[in-house]
Design a protein around this motif. Sequence first.
Motif, PDB file in Angstrom:
ATOM      1  N   SER A  30     -66.870 -25.124 -11.488  1.00  6.06           N
ATOM      2  CA  SER A  30     -65.540 -24.651 -11.951  1.00  6.06           C
ATOM      3  C   SER A  30     -64.474 -24.427 -11.246  1.00  6.06           C
ATOM      4  CB  SER A  30     -66.162 -23.188 -12.616  1.00  6.06           C
ATOM      5  OG  SER A  30     -67.297 -23.275 -13.348  1.00  6.06           O
ATOM      6  N   TYR A  31     -64.621 -24.593  -9.707  1.00  2.00           N
ATOM      7  CA  TYR A  31     -63.722 -24.311  -8.803  1.00  2.00           C
ATOM      8  C   TYR A  31     -62.653 -25.253  -9.059  1.00  2.00           C
ATOM      9  CZ  TYR A  31     -61.563 -24.153  -4.280  1.00  2.00           C
ATOM     10  OH  TYR A  31     -60.649 -23.994  -3.290  1.00  2.00           O
ATOM     11  N   TRP A  32     -63.103 -26.667  -9.173  1.00  2.00           N
ATOM     12  CA  TRP A  32     -61.879 -27.717  -9.090  1.00  2.00           C
ATOM     13  C   TRP A  32     -61.141 -27.867 -10.169  1.00  2.00           C
ATOM     14  CZ3 TRP A  32     -61.821 -29.425  -4.366  1.00  2.00           C
ATOM     15  CH2 TRP A  32     -62.929 -29.045  -3.827  1.00  2.00           C
ATOM     16  N   SER A  33     -61.421 -27.205 -11.444  1.00  2.00           N
ATOM     17  CA  SER A  33     -60.923 -27.226 -12.780  1.00  2.00           C
ATOM     18  C   SER A  33     -60.101 -25.956 -13.063  1.00  2.00           C
ATOM     19  CB  SER A  33     -61.532 -27.790 -13.781  1.00  2.00           C
ATOM     20  OG  SER A  33     -62.646 -27.049 -14.169  1.00  2.00           O
ATOM     21  N   TYR A  34     -60.261 -24.895 -12.338  1.00  2.00           N
ATOM     22  CA  TYR A  34     -59.855 -23.524 -12.664  1.00  2.00           C
ATOM     23  C   TYR A  34     -58.551 -23.434 -12.522  1.00  2.00           C
ATOM     24  CZ  TYR A  34     -59.259 -18.646 -13.317  1.00  2.00           C
ATOM     25  OH  TYR A  34     -58.783 -17.396 -13.443  1.00  2.00           O
ATOM     26  N   LYS A  35     -57.684 -22.683 -13.475  1.00  2.00           N
ATOM     27  CA  LYS A  35     -56.207 -22.472 -13.062  1.00  2.00           C
ATOM     28  C   LYS A  35     -55.914 -21.185 -12.978  1.00  2.00           C
ATOM     29  CE  LYS A  35     -55.125 -26.977 -13.670  1.00  2.00           C
ATOM     30  NZ  LYS A  35     -54.836 -27.889 -12.306  1.00  2.00           N
ATOM     31  N   PRO A  36     -55.594 -20.572 -11.918  1.00  2.00           N
ATOM     32  CA  PRO A  36     -54.925 -19.126 -11.700  1.00  2.00           C
ATOM     33  C   PRO A  36     -54.215 -18.512 -13.022  1.00  2.00           C
ATOM     34  CG  PRO A  36     -54.502 -20.238  -9.638  1.00  2.00           C
ATOM     35  CD  PRO A  36     -54.830 -21.219 -10.788  1.00  2.00           C
ATOM     36  N   GLN A  37     -54.327 -17.465 -13.098  1.00  2.00           N
ATOM     37  CA  GLN A  37     -53.702 -16.791 -14.474  1.00  2.00           C
ATOM     38  C   GLN A  37     -52.497 -15.789 -13.722  1.00  2.00           C
ATOM     39  OE1 GLN A  37     -56.911 -15.235 -17.182  1.00  2.00           O
ATOM     40  NE2 GLN A  37     -58.482 -16.784 -16.491  1.00  2.00           N
ATOM     41  N   SER A  38     -51.877 -15.571 -15.028  1.00  2.00           N
ATOM     42  CA  SER A  38     -50.862 -14.389 -14.763  1.00  2.00           C
ATOM     43  C   SER A  38     -51.363 -12.968 -15.258  1.00  2.00           C
ATOM     44  CB  SER A  38     -49.555 -14.790 -15.581  1.00  2.00           C
ATOM     45  OG  SER A  38     -49.114 -16.015 -15.104  1.00  2.00           O
ATOM     46  N   PHE A  39     -51.069 -12.045 -14.514  1.00  2.00           N
ATOM     47  CA  PHE A  39     -51.348 -10.615 -15.128  1.00  2.00           C
ATOM     48  C   PHE A  39     -50.239  -9.809 -14.598  1.00  2.00           C
ATOM     49  CE2 PHE A  39     -55.197 -12.781 -13.115  1.00  2.00           C
ATOM     50  CZ  PHE A  39     -56.008 -12.523 -14.366  1.00  2.00           C
ATOM     51  N   ARG A  40     -50.154  -8.675 -15.152  1.00  2.00           N
ATOM     52  CA  ARG A  40     -49.289  -7.550 -15.018  1.00  2.00           C
ATOM     53  C   ARG A  40     -49.880  -6.338 -14.464  1.00  2.00           C
ATOM     54  NH1 ARG A  40     -43.821  -5.492 -15.696  1.00  2.00           N
ATOM     55  NH2 ARG A  40     -43.097  -7.582 -16.577  1.00  2.00           N
ATOM     56  N   LEU A  41     -50.094  -6.257 -13.180  1.00  2.00           N
ATOM     57  CA  LEU A  41     -51.026  -5.140 -12.782  1.00  2.00           C
ATOM     58  C   LEU A  41     -49.976  -4.030 -12.238  1.00  2.00           C
ATOM     59  CD1 LEU A  41     -53.611  -4.120 -11.444  1.00  2.00           C
ATOM     60  CD2 LEU A  41     -53.139  -5.328  -9.572  1.00  2.00           C
ATOM     61  N   ASN A  42     -50.243  -2.908 -12.915  1.00  2.00           N
ATOM     62  CA  ASN A  42     -49.468  -1.731 -12.523  1.00  2.00           C
ATOM     63  C   ASN A  42     -47.993  -1.682 -12.538  1.00  2.00           C
ATOM     64  OD1 ASN A  42     -51.997  -0.170 -12.455  1.00  2.00           O
ATOM     65  ND2 ASN A  42     -51.948  -0.395 -10.017  1.00  2.00           N
ATOM     66  N   GLY A  43     -47.700  -2.616 -13.640  1.00  2.00           N
ATOM     67  CA  GLY A  43     -46.063  -2.905 -13.791  1.00  2.00           C
ATOM     68  C   GLY A  43     -45.387  -4.165 -12.832  1.00  2.00           C
ATOM     69  N   SER A  44     -46.540  -4.671 -12.156  1.00  2.00           N
ATOM     70  CA  SER A  44     -45.874  -5.756 -11.187  1.00  2.00           C
ATOM     71  C   SER A  44     -46.395  -6.888 -11.632  1.00  2.00           C
ATOM     72  CB  SER A  44     -46.343  -5.504  -9.705  1.00  2.00           C
ATOM     73  OG  SER A  44     -45.680  -4.570  -9.288  1.00  2.00           O
ATOM     74  N   ASP A  45     -45.876  -8.265 -11.828  1.00  2.00           N
ATOM     75  CA  ASP A  45     -46.238  -9.416 -12.100  1.00  2.00           C
ATOM     76  C   ASP A  45     -47.034 -10.153 -11.156  1.00  2.00           C
ATOM     77  OD1 ASP A  45     -45.390  -9.133 -14.890  1.00  2.00           O
ATOM     78  OD2 ASP A  45     -43.154  -9.839 -14.437  1.00  2.00           O
ATOM     79  N   ILE A  46     -48.043 -10.725 -11.350  1.00  2.00           N
ATOM     80  CA  ILE A  46     -48.816 -11.371 -10.185  1.00  2.00           C
ATOM     81  C   ILE A  46     -49.375 -12.618 -11.147  1.00  2.00           C
ATOM     82  CG2 ILE A  46     -49.102  -9.282  -8.785  1.00  2.00           C
ATOM     83  CD1 ILE A  46     -52.141  -9.391  -9.760  1.00  2.00           C
ATOM     84  N   ASN A  47     -49.537 -13.581 -10.085  1.00  2.00           N
ATOM     85  CA  ASN A  47     -50.413 -14.922 -10.595  1.00  2.00           C
ATOM     86  C   ASN A  47     -51.573 -14.684  -9.706  1.00  2.00           C
ATOM     87  OD1 ASN A  47     -50.698 -17.133 -12.021  1.00  2.00           O
ATOM     88  ND2 ASN A  47     -50.018 -18.288 -10.440  1.00  2.00           N
ATOM     89  N   ALA A  48     -52.940 -14.703 -10.188  1.00  2.00           N
ATOM     90  CA  ALA A  48     -54.153 -14.509  -9.352  1.00  2.00           C
ATOM     91  C   ALA A  48     -55.287 -15.519  -9.728  1.00  2.00           C
ATOM     92  CB  ALA A  48     -54.605 -13.135  -9.670  1.00  2.00           C
ATOM     93  N   PHE A  49     -55.873 -15.659  -8.612  1.00  2.25           N
ATOM     94  CA  PHE A  49     -57.149 -16.698  -9.066  1.00  2.25           C
ATOM     95  C   PHE A  49     -58.082 -15.847  -9.510  1.00  2.25           C
ATOM     96  CE2 PHE A  49     -61.212 -18.196  -7.079  1.00  2.25           C
ATOM     97  CZ  PHE A  49     -61.277 -19.403  -7.711  1.00  2.25           C
ATOM     98  N   SER A  50     -58.110 -14.571  -9.015  1.00  3.51           N
ATOM     99  CA  SER A  50     -59.155 -13.444  -9.529  1.00  3.51           C
ATOM    100  C   SER A  50     -58.707 -11.942  -9.313  1.00  3.51           C
ATOM    101  CB  SER A  50     -60.613 -13.727  -9.011  1.00  3.51           C
ATOM    102  OG  SER A  50     -60.628 -13.101  -7.658  1.00  3.51           O
TER     103      SER A  50
END
Length: 308
Positions: free
Chosen positions: A186-206
């Motif tokens: 899974s590691y080679w094809s997985y794409k990070p996702q966008s989250f809004r965590l406590n009001g801050s926008d982040i792009n995260a692997f997990s």
Amino acid sequence: MCSFSYFCLSSSSFLPDPVSNYLFILNPNSGTSIGKKPGFVKSTIETVARQSGHQAKIIFTEERAHATTLVAENLKIEEWKAIVAVGGDGTVNEIAQPLVGLDTPIGILPMGSGNGLARHLGLPLTLPAALKRLFEGTVTTIDSAQLNDIPFFCTAGMGFDAYVGHLFSQQSERGLATYVNVSFKSYWSYKPQSFRLNGSDINAFSLSFANAGQFGNNAWIAPAASLQDGFLDVVTISPFPKWYGTSLAYQLFTRQMKASQFISYQTVKEAFVETETPPMIHYDGEPLQLDTNKITVKIRPHSLKVII
């Protein structure tokens, strides 16, 4: 004197009764051993309980979430010295859910694939030793947590870990080798996702929420996490170059995860997450596709009694 693998929990009471009724709930599909020899596990429990002067009632689960129903039904029948989960973190979760806030403790015979909560508590991983600890142990109170209306006791999260958890749940073979194989592919094809965590926008692997310190199999995502501090450790792994994956895995399995260029930690009592679409999550290793893109995660301090 405590002998836990990570830290010593304060014990609040002993188990003094010479004869006590224990309810054991076995998941025959847990881990790599129970499904192959449930009869042996059952007879071992009965023998050790009898030799220790205790009475054991043993029930097998038949489907997902059945353990929760069995606990609720049997709590109405009589008082139990403990209700014991025989299985992995998913089984522990199902049995612990209706025990939150009650005086009846949960016992754990760790027979699952990862056994994250049991490992964090320092419980023995072999059946005879785990039974001995169960009957001779003490009761302490730990925190639990909740993601929307879903209780969890070890870890929960979204992103890569939830994606792997979903794929792992579809495999016919369980165990660490299968999990590592699924993760690597899974590691080679997985794409990070966008989250809004406590009001801050982040792009995260997990994005992980840790009550206990590890996922299971001694994969320590939050080595400093405590089960009794009234906080959750929020672990954000940012997108990283592919070569860093080897270092990340090494840190994870040697309990050396710490804040760095790609890893951040914060402790919270409550967190709010928004996603672009309803995310796949995991709670105590169990994958679940949510039907909402708004997630609230919060701690429930000192809410579950457990035998250690």
